[in-house]
Design a protein around this motif. Structure first.
Motif, PDB file in Angstrom:
ATOM      1  N   ALA A   1       3.095   5.671  -5.955  1.00 35.95           N
ATOM      2  CA  ALA A   1       2.770   5.765  -7.377  1.00 35.95           C
ATOM      3  C   ALA A   1       1.654   6.775  -7.619  1.00 35.95           C
ATOM      4  O   ALA A   1       1.719   7.579  -8.556  1.00 35.95           O
ATOM      5  CB  ALA A   1       2.365   4.384  -7.904  1.00 35.95           C
ATOM      6  N   LEU A   2       0.634   6.759  -6.765  1.00 34.76           N
ATOM      7  CA  LEU A   2      -0.500   7.669  -6.936  1.00 34.76           C
ATOM      8  C   LEU A   2      -0.118   9.120  -6.645  1.00 34.76           C
ATOM      9  O   LEU A   2      -0.666  10.049  -7.245  1.00 34.76           O
ATOM     10  CB  LEU A   2      -1.661   7.237  -6.033  1.00 34.76           C
ATOM     11  N   ASP A   3       0.827   9.315  -5.706  1.00 28.74           N
ATOM     12  CA  ASP A   3       1.250  10.662  -5.340  1.00 28.74           C
ATOM     13  C   ASP A   3       2.323  11.223  -6.263  1.00 28.74           C
ATOM     14  O   ASP A   3       2.731  12.379  -6.125  1.00 28.74           O
ATOM     15  CB  ASP A   3       1.784  10.690  -3.900  1.00 28.74           C
ATOM     16  N   GLY A   4       2.826  10.390  -7.186  1.00 29.38           N
ATOM     17  CA  GLY A   4       3.906  10.846  -8.055  1.00 29.38           C
ATOM     18  C   GLY A   4       5.239  10.963  -7.342  1.00 29.38           C
ATOM     19  O   GLY A   4       6.044  11.839  -7.639  1.00 29.38           O
ATOM     20  N   GLY A   5       5.489  10.077  -6.408  1.00 33.22           N
ATOM     21  CA  GLY A   5       6.720  10.107  -5.614  1.00 33.22           C
ATOM     22  C   GLY A   5       6.379  10.083  -4.140  1.00 33.22           C
ATOM     23  O   GLY A   5       5.244  10.372  -3.738  1.00 33.22           O
ATOM     24  N   LEU A   6       7.346   9.706  -3.322  1.00 36.65           N
ATOM     25  CA  LEU A   6       7.103   9.632  -1.886  1.00 36.65           C
ATOM     26  C   LEU A   6       6.901  11.019  -1.297  1.00 36.65           C
ATOM     27  O   LEU A   6       7.696  11.931  -1.541  1.00 36.65           O
ATOM     28  CB  LEU A   6       8.275   8.942  -1.184  1.00 36.65           C
ATOM     29  N   ARG A   7       5.867  11.140  -0.465  1.00 37.83           N
ATOM     30  CA  ARG A   7       5.590  12.394   0.237  1.00 37.83           C
ATOM     31  C   ARG A   7       5.616  12.203   1.742  1.00 37.83           C
ATOM     32  O   ARG A   7       5.222  13.096   2.493  1.00 37.83           O
ATOM     33  CB  ARG A   7       4.239  12.952  -0.203  1.00 37.83           C
TER      34      ARG A   7
ATOM     35  N   ALA B   1       0.829  -1.206   0.000  1.00 34.77           N
ATOM     36  CA  ALA B   1       0.000   0.000   0.000  1.00 34.77           C
ATOM     37  C   ALA B   1       0.863   1.255   0.000  1.00 34.77           C
ATOM     38  O   ALA B   1       0.520   2.270  -0.623  1.00 34.77           O
ATOM     39  CB  ALA B   1      -0.926  -0.009   1.213  1.00 34.77           C
ATOM     40  N   PHE B   2       1.984   1.190   0.699  1.00 32.89           N
ATOM     41  CA  PHE B   2       2.938   2.303   0.730  1.00 32.89           C
ATOM     42  C   PHE B   2       3.459   2.576  -0.686  1.00 32.89           C
ATOM     43  O   PHE B   2       3.527   3.727  -1.132  1.00 32.89           O
ATOM     44  CB  PHE B   2       4.078   1.940   1.678  1.00 32.89           C
ATOM     45  N   LEU B   3       3.815   1.510  -1.398  1.00 29.85           N
ATOM     46  CA  LEU B   3       4.307   1.651  -2.767  1.00 29.85           C
ATOM     47  C   LEU B   3       3.214   2.175  -3.703  1.00 29.85           C
ATOM     48  O   LEU B   3       3.484   2.989  -4.591  1.00 29.85           O
ATOM     49  CB  LEU B   3       4.826   0.306  -3.277  1.00 29.85           C
TER      50      LEU B   3
ATOM     51  N   ARG C   1      -5.563   5.001  13.374  1.00 25.82           N
ATOM     52  CA  ARG C   1      -6.098   6.316  13.721  1.00 25.82           C
ATOM     53  C   ARG C   1      -5.121   7.419  13.332  1.00 25.82           C
ATOM     54  O   ARG C   1      -5.533   8.517  12.940  1.00 25.82           O
ATOM     55  CB  ARG C   1      -6.430   6.365  15.209  1.00 25.82           C
ATOM     56  N   THR C   2      -3.834   7.123  13.421  1.00 19.86           N
ATOM     57  CA  THR C   2      -2.833   8.101  12.994  1.00 19.86           C
ATOM     58  C   THR C   2      -2.954   8.361  11.492  1.00 19.86           C
ATOM     59  O   THR C   2      -2.927   9.512  11.047  1.00 19.86           O
ATOM     60  CB  THR C   2      -1.418   7.591  13.328  1.00 19.86           C
ATOM     61  N   ILE C   3      -3.089   7.295  10.703  1.00 20.64           N
ATOM     62  CA  ILE C   3      -3.223   7.450   9.255  1.00 20.64           C
ATOM     63  C   ILE C   3      -4.481   8.243   8.924  1.00 20.64           C
ATOM     64  O   ILE C   3      -4.461   9.150   8.080  1.00 20.64           O
ATOM     65  CB  ILE C   3      -3.252   6.067   8.573  1.00 20.64           C
ATOM     66  N   ARG C   4      -5.598   7.905   9.583  1.00 20.44           N
ATOM     67  CA  ARG C   4      -6.854   8.616   9.283  1.00 20.44           C
ATOM     68  C   ARG C   4      -6.741  10.106   9.584  1.00 20.44           C
ATOM     69  O   ARG C   4      -7.174  10.944   8.788  1.00 20.44           O
ATOM     70  CB  ARG C   4      -7.997   8.011  10.105  1.00 20.44           C
ATOM     71  N   LEU C   5      -6.140  10.446  10.727  1.00 24.22           N
ATOM     72  CA  LEU C   5      -6.079  11.846  11.123  1.00 24.22           C
ATOM     73  C   LEU C   5      -4.987  12.615  10.376  1.00 24.22           C
ATOM     74  O   LEU C   5      -4.981  13.843  10.385  1.00 24.22           O
ATOM     75  CB  LEU C   5      -5.880  11.948  12.635  1.00 24.22           C
ATOM     76  N   ASN C   6      -4.068  11.880   9.728  1.00 27.14           N
ATOM     77  CA  ASN C   6      -3.047  12.533   8.902  1.00 27.14           C
ATOM     78  C   ASN C   6      -3.439  12.594   7.427  1.00 27.14           C
ATOM     79  O   ASN C   6      -3.151  13.575   6.745  1.00 27.14           O
ATOM     80  CB  ASN C   6      -1.701  11.804   9.033  1.00 27.14           C
ATOM     81  N   ARG C   7      -4.094  11.539   6.945  1.00 24.35           N
ATOM     82  CA  ARG C   7      -4.388  11.426   5.512  1.00 24.35           C
ATOM     83  C   ARG C   7      -5.826  11.784   5.156  1.00 24.35           C
ATOM     84  O   ARG C   7      -6.165  11.913   3.975  1.00 24.35           O
ATOM     85  CB  ARG C   7      -4.085  10.008   5.015  1.00 24.35           C
ATOM     86  N   GLY C   8      -6.686  11.909   6.161  1.00 19.94           N
ATOM     87  CA  GLY C   8      -8.052  12.339   5.897  1.00 19.94           C
ATOM     88  C   GLY C   8      -8.859  11.298   5.145  1.00 19.94           C
ATOM     89  O   GLY C   8      -8.811  10.096   5.438  1.00 19.94           O
ATOM     90  N   ALA C   9      -9.595  11.746   4.128  1.00 20.14           N
ATOM     91  CA  ALA C   9     -10.545  10.897   3.411  1.00 20.14           C
ATOM     92  C   ALA C   9      -9.872   9.709   2.728  1.00 20.14           C
ATOM     93  O   ALA C   9     -10.530   8.692   2.451  1.00 20.14           O
ATOM     94  CB  ALA C   9     -11.309  11.728   2.383  1.00 20.14           C
ATOM     95  N   GLN C  10      -8.574   9.806   2.431  1.00 21.92           N
ATOM     96  CA  GLN C  10      -7.885   8.691   1.778  1.00 21.92           C
ATOM     97  C   GLN C  10      -7.959   7.415   2.619  1.00 21.92           C
ATOM     98  O   GLN C  10      -7.918   6.309   2.084  1.00 21.92           O
ATOM     99  CB  GLN C  10      -6.431   9.057   1.515  1.00 21.92           C
ATOM    100  N   TYR C  11      -8.067   7.586   3.937  1.00 16.88           N
ATOM    101  CA  TYR C  11      -8.118   6.422   4.824  1.00 16.88           C
ATOM    102  C   TYR C  11      -9.295   5.513   4.471  1.00 16.88           C
ATOM    103  O   TYR C  11      -9.176   4.284   4.468  1.00 16.88           O
ATOM    104  CB  TYR C  11      -8.227   6.876   6.275  1.00 16.88           C
TER     105      TYR C  11
END
Length: 358
Positions: A173-179, A167-169, A251-261
């Motif tokens: 790819a979706l972000d056009g590079g690691l962010r 999922a990280f990879l 919960r960390t991912i949800r509160l950092n990434r928002g709707a993407q979670y």
């Protein structure tokens, strides 16, 4: 799509970088308590084949259980130091510890490393070589327990190998590079840390690795994923302990990434297949469909295990359905709530990842 990005990672592992004078490296390791196999893990940091490096351990309390073991390392290796990080700079104790270690680091190139990983002698060279390119400001690594011995450790490692790292990879790819970055190892330079505003920017945040990668990217630097896969020793960790940590991550991912979670909900094919079986009364077509889904799931897992060089997970493939059920439960529980348990403390995560004491 996942198979494509995993194969792309396998090709990147053979990427070469220009060979120049590597310079010195400061390896900074915050420590709290004594994890299983800690002495072996920490000794591996001290046995690198890099030509010039130092290892600096930091503890927050003079009577920390780790101190006697660390003192033995100091007696064995001249390039090892122990720092007592008594002043607390923020709610994230790990980053507070690293702030002290960064202040005393001798070299421009620095590596932040978790204390519960075990590395091979080529580790430092592998993770710092990309930093010889000035446009690369931060290097991070995937991680998993390469040879889990107990069910809790196997479930944790299956999650990282078969779910999290693919999922990280895919996110890359979706972000056009690691962010963003992964916490067990972050290699960077002091100039990059200064450019993003220093560790003060993340000392009151959870998911500090995520934020460091994001800040480095915003400062104009590339974030690179190393082909080196860390051996993260889970030891005798129980299933409830694994789930508690994964809920904190969710919960960390949800509160950092928002709707993407919430988009992760589309990835639980086997779970929805089970619902289909129940609602169709085990109709033949639904059974065949679920068998196809399961075959694809096992094949995807096998590709990930092979690509990430983690053969110790093959004997645990029988636990893959259990892993999927637990992952679905963690995802559901992570979809709400802000309270997490982290190293003996209950904390509240605010939107954006800011921490408050519970």
């Amino acid at each position: 799509m996942t198979g494509v990005v995993v194969r792309q990672f396998a090709q990147e592992c053979h990427q070469s970088y220009p060979m120049v004078d590597p310079g010195g490296v400061s390896l900074l390791i915050p420590v709290r308590g004594l994890d299983e196999d800690a002495a072996t893990n920490w000794r591996s940091f001290c046995q690198q084949n890099h030509p010039q490096y130092e290892v600096i351990f930091g503890v927050m309390e003079p009577d920390d259980l780790a101190v006697p073991t660390l003192q033995e390392l100091l007696n064995s290796y001249d390039h090892v130091r122990l720092i007592y990080c008594l002043q607390i700079h923020g709610i994230n104790y790990q980053i507070s510890n690293l702030m002290h270690l960064l202040d005393v680091a001798r070299y421009e190139t620095i590596v932040f490393a978790d204390s519960d990983i075990r590395v091979t002698p080529d580790y430092l060279t592998s993770v710092t070589t990309p930093l010889q390119l000035p446009e690369i400001g931060l290097v991070t690594c995937g991680y998993m327990d390469h040879h889990p011995r107990f069910l809790g450790a196997a479930l944790a490692s299956l999650n990282r190998c078969v779910e999290f790292l693919p999922a990280f990879l895919l996110g890359r790819a979706l972000d056009g590079g690691l962010r963003f970055a992964l916490g067990p190892t972050i290699a960077t330079r002091k100039e990059v840390v200064r450019a993003w505003g220093g560790l003060e920017q993340v000392v009151n945040r959870i998911g500090s690795d995520f934020h460091m990668g994001r800040l480095a990217r915003r400062a104009g630097f590339r974030v690179e994923l190393s082909g080196y896969i860390l051996d993260n020793c889970c030891g005798r960790e129980s299933v409830p302990q694994v789930l508690q940590r994964e809920l904190r991550w969710a919960r960390t991912i949800r509160l950092n990434r928002g709707a993407q979670y919430y988009g992760l909900g589309a990835t639980f094919g086997l779970i929805y297949g089970g619902v289909l079986l129940l609602t169709t009364g085990l109709a033949v077509w639904s059974v065949l469909l679920v068998l196809v889904l399961y075959s694809l799931r096992v094949a995807q897992a096998g590709i990930a295990i092979h690509t990430f060089r983690c053969p110790g997970l093959y004997p645990w493939l029988w636990a893959l359905p259990l892993r999927d059920v637990l992952s679905f439960g963690v995802w559901l529980a992570g979809a709400w709530g802000q309270r997490v348990y982290w190293r003996g403390r209950w904390l509240v995560i605010q939107p954006g990842g800011t921490l408050q004491a519970s």
